[in-house]
Scaffold this active site. Sequence first.
Site, short mmCIF file in Angstrom:
data_model
loop_
_atom_site.label_atom_id
_atom_site.label_comp_id
_atom_site.label_asym_id
_atom_site.label_seq_id
_atom_site.Cartn_x
_atom_site.Cartn_y
_atom_site.Cartn_z
N THR A 134 3.06 -11.09 -1.62
CA THR A 134 1.99 -10.45 -0.92
C THR A 134 1.28 -9.50 -1.90
O THR A 134 1.95 -9.20 -2.71
CB THR A 134 2.37 -9.42 0.30
OG1 THR A 134 1.42 -8.28 0.34
CG2 THR A 134 3.48 -8.68 -0.13
N ASP A 135 0.03 -9.15 -1.68
CA ASP A 135 -1.04 -8.25 -2.53
C ASP A 135 -0.29 -6.67 -2.41
O ASP A 135 -0.69 -5.96 -3.08
CB ASP A 135 -2.50 -8.24 -2.32
CG ASP A 135 -2.67 -7.93 -0.95
OD1 ASP A 135 -1.95 -7.68 -0.08
OD2 ASP A 135 -3.99 -7.76 -0.63
N GLU A 136 0.50 -6.55 -1.34
CA GLU A 136 1.01 -5.09 -1.25
C GLU A 136 1.83 -4.59 -2.33
O GLU A 136 1.91 -3.58 -2.57
CB GLU A 136 1.49 -5.03 0.18
CG GLU A 136 0.64 -5.48 1.01
CD GLU A 136 1.12 -5.30 2.72
OE1 GLU A 136 1.82 -4.17 3.02
OE2 GLU A 136 0.49 -5.79 3.54
N TYR A 183 8.53 -2.36 3.06
CA TYR A 183 8.28 -3.73 2.87
C TYR A 183 7.70 -4.16 1.44
O TYR A 183 8.36 -5.24 0.80
CB TYR A 183 7.09 -4.07 3.94
CG TYR A 183 6.53 -5.42 3.53
CD1 TYR A 183 7.11 -6.58 3.91
CD2 TYR A 183 5.26 -5.54 3.28
CE1 TYR A 183 6.81 -7.96 3.62
CE2 TYR A 183 4.52 -6.80 3.22
CZ TYR A 183 5.11 -7.98 3.64
OH TYR A 183 4.57 -9.04 3.38
N LYS A 187 9.43 -6.84 -1.20
CA LYS A 187 8.66 -8.01 -1.73
C LYS A 187 8.53 -8.15 -3.37
O LYS A 187 8.77 -9.04 -3.96
CB LYS A 187 7.38 -8.32 -1.22
CG LYS A 187 7.35 -8.38 0.47
CD LYS A 187 8.22 -9.86 0.52
CE LYS A 187 7.17 -11.24 0.17
NZ LYS A 187 7.69 -12.31 0.82
P1 NAD Z 1 6.29 -13.88 9.85
O1 NAD Z 1 7.14 -12.47 9.94
O2 NAD Z 1 5.45 -14.40 11.12
O3 NAD Z 1 7.56 -14.97 9.83
C1 NAD Z 1 8.66 -14.92 8.97
C2 NAD Z 1 9.38 -15.93 9.42
O4 NAD Z 1 10.61 -15.95 8.50
C3 NAD Z 1 10.00 -16.16 10.95
O5 NAD Z 1 10.00 -17.45 11.36
C4 NAD Z 1 11.44 -15.57 10.74
O6 NAD Z 1 12.22 -16.12 11.75
C5 NAD Z 1 11.84 -16.22 9.40
N1 NAD Z 1 13.06 -15.44 8.94
C6 NAD Z 1 13.14 -14.14 8.68
N2 NAD Z 1 14.36 -13.75 8.20
C7 NAD Z 1 14.92 -14.94 8.04
C8 NAD Z 1 16.19 -15.21 7.34
N3 NAD Z 1 17.21 -14.23 7.25
N4 NAD Z 1 16.39 -16.55 7.21
C9 NAD Z 1 15.75 -17.69 7.54
N5 NAD Z 1 14.30 -17.43 8.17
C10 NAD Z 1 14.30 -16.01 8.24
O7 NAD Z 1 5.71 -13.68 8.54
P2 NAD Z 1 4.44 -14.22 7.87
O8 NAD Z 1 3.11 -13.44 8.24
O9 NAD Z 1 4.10 -15.89 8.50
O10 NAD Z 1 4.64 -14.30 6.28
C11 NAD Z 1 5.32 -15.37 5.67
C12 NAD Z 1 5.24 -14.86 4.22
O11 NAD Z 1 4.06 -14.64 3.48
C13 NAD Z 1 6.24 -13.76 4.05
O12 NAD Z 1 6.99 -13.71 2.68
C14 NAD Z 1 5.20 -12.64 3.81
O13 NAD Z 1 5.63 -11.61 2.98
C15 NAD Z 1 4.03 -13.41 2.91
N6 NAD Z 1 2.47 -12.82 3.15
C16 NAD Z 1 2.13 -12.74 4.45
C17 NAD Z 1 0.79 -11.89 4.67
C18 NAD Z 1 0.24 -11.68 5.93
O14 NAD Z 1 -0.85 -11.11 6.07
N7 NAD Z 1 1.13 -12.36 7.28
C19 NAD Z 1 0.21 -11.99 3.56
C20 NAD Z 1 0.53 -12.26 2.14
C21 NAD Z 1 1.88 -12.58 2.07
P1 TYD Z 2 -1.38 -5.16 9.67
O1 TYD Z 2 -1.71 -6.01 10.42
O2 TYD Z 2 0.21 -4.45 10.12
O3 TYD Z 2 -1.00 -5.53 8.27
P2 TYD Z 2 -0.84 -4.67 6.96
O4 TYD Z 2 -0.06 -3.48 7.11
O5 TYD Z 2 0.32 -5.73 6.19
O6 TYD Z 2 -1.93 -4.60 6.10
O7 TYD Z 2 -2.28 -3.88 9.66
C1 TYD Z 2 -3.77 -3.89 9.03
C2 TYD Z 2 -4.26 -2.81 9.15
O8 TYD Z 2 -4.48 -2.30 10.44
C3 TYD Z 2 -3.53 -1.58 8.34
O9 TYD Z 2 -4.39 -0.77 7.74
C4 TYD Z 2 -2.85 -0.84 9.36
C5 TYD Z 2 -3.88 -1.16 10.69
N1 TYD Z 2 -3.10 -1.01 11.89
C6 TYD Z 2 -3.90 -0.13 13.01
O10 TYD Z 2 -4.63 0.50 12.64
N2 TYD Z 2 -3.19 -0.23 14.15
C7 TYD Z 2 -2.08 -1.13 14.73
O11 TYD Z 2 -1.86 -1.11 15.65
C8 TYD Z 2 -1.90 -2.13 13.71
C9 TYD Z 2 -0.59 -2.90 13.86
C10 TYD Z 2 -2.28 -1.86 12.20
#
Ligand code: NAD
Ligand code: TYD
Length: 377
Positions: A134-136, A183, A187
Amino acid sequence: MKNIIITGGAGFIGSHVVRLFVNKYPDYHIINLDKLTYAGNLANLKDIEDKPNYTFVKADICDFDTILELMQKYNVDGVIHLAAESHVDRSIKDPFTFAKTNVIGTLSMLQAARCYWESLPEKYEGKRFYHISTDEVYGALEMTHPEGIEPPFTTTASSGEHHLAYGEEFFYETTKYNPHSPYSASKASSDHFVRAFHDTYGMPTIVTNCSNNYGPYQFPEKLIPLFINNIRNRKPLPVYGKGENVRDWLYVIDHARAIDTIFHDGKIAETYNIGGFNEWKNIDLIKVLIKTVDKALGNPEGSSEELITYVTDRAGHDLRYAIDSSKLKNELGWEPSLQFEEGIEKTVAWYLENQEWMDNITSGEYENYYKDMYANR
Ligand code: NAD
Ligand code: TYD
């Protein structure tokens, strides 16, 4: 024939990656390895579950012995590692689970891949371990602007891309890691382990760092699906702080396309940033969302703005994320395919057409989680 383990394939992004690979590469065997935590949902993959080149395995990435056995059983050539705990608010409440899954889980995947690949005559030849991050991990950017110009202002990335920005700085592949939340700290740690396995053992690794994703099948604890669902159910929309934080949003299918390109054409040991060149202040994005959902539901335009409820800010809330993904565009030719307005329309339409998917998640045990999460906000 390639045998690829995709971890976290039942989650939001993972399910799009699994679908893309299963459909696009019928001669690959895709093994979806997922523990099915609260965020994993096999309903996300109903349309491909019977395909002959797809196998689901319920397993925990922290369970080294099982992962090693699976590597041997399926002669795995490639790993695309997405499984993680992914929600910042949960990490604030329960940092241990994040360290366990994201750090120990990634280490166990790396070690299992290493043990298996090093036991083969060809060793790491033709193998690949691709870690999704992630970019975070880069921390937070300031909101700055050239003198006399109010943000968002037009800026030009090194790829020549023009876009609107809330600051003059961006995250590059060379930006120093500076995570703030449990988080992002977990990561960041997992990214370091992946690079260490390349540098120490010669494992062919790649890391990508992506901005905020949105689109179908996202668990409704994240901003966009949560707010769509709350507008539909006339529930409050909890805006953290003043809604001033900025995020860079990318349509999830564009992320899956980037993962496909990088898995096949990315250079070993490289890092690629993936982003949408699409910065939005939360409150402005929320207003676009309200307008789109109101229109789709036939409500008077903007009438759901009355649901906006400002709540206590998230602890350590990062102010601004903004990715420069010029390297990926210049070297591998990837760029986002969708404009944000189009992506949001598609996303809103999908959630409204798939209310059963949403209701199955938000009923029952999750109700208590939501109550707990918002009790003191
Ligand atoms: P998500 O929370 O929707 O899905 C995570 C999946 O991982 C789930 O299916 C869960 O069952 C599985 N999981 C969790 N713990 C596990 C374990 N111990 N063993 C096996 N499986 C396990 O997450 P997402 O939003 O799809 O993110 C996927 C990846 O992309 C993550 O690594 C996250 O850090 C990264 N990412 C997410 C975003 C975003 O905006 N959602 C952005 C950048 C990077
Ligand atoms: P989120 O979807 O949790 O992603 P991330 O924290 O990984 O960026 O949140 C996106 C943005 O929205 C973040 O600045 C937090 C804000 N946010 C709210 O204001 N209210 C909410 O209920 C949630 C879930 C997020």
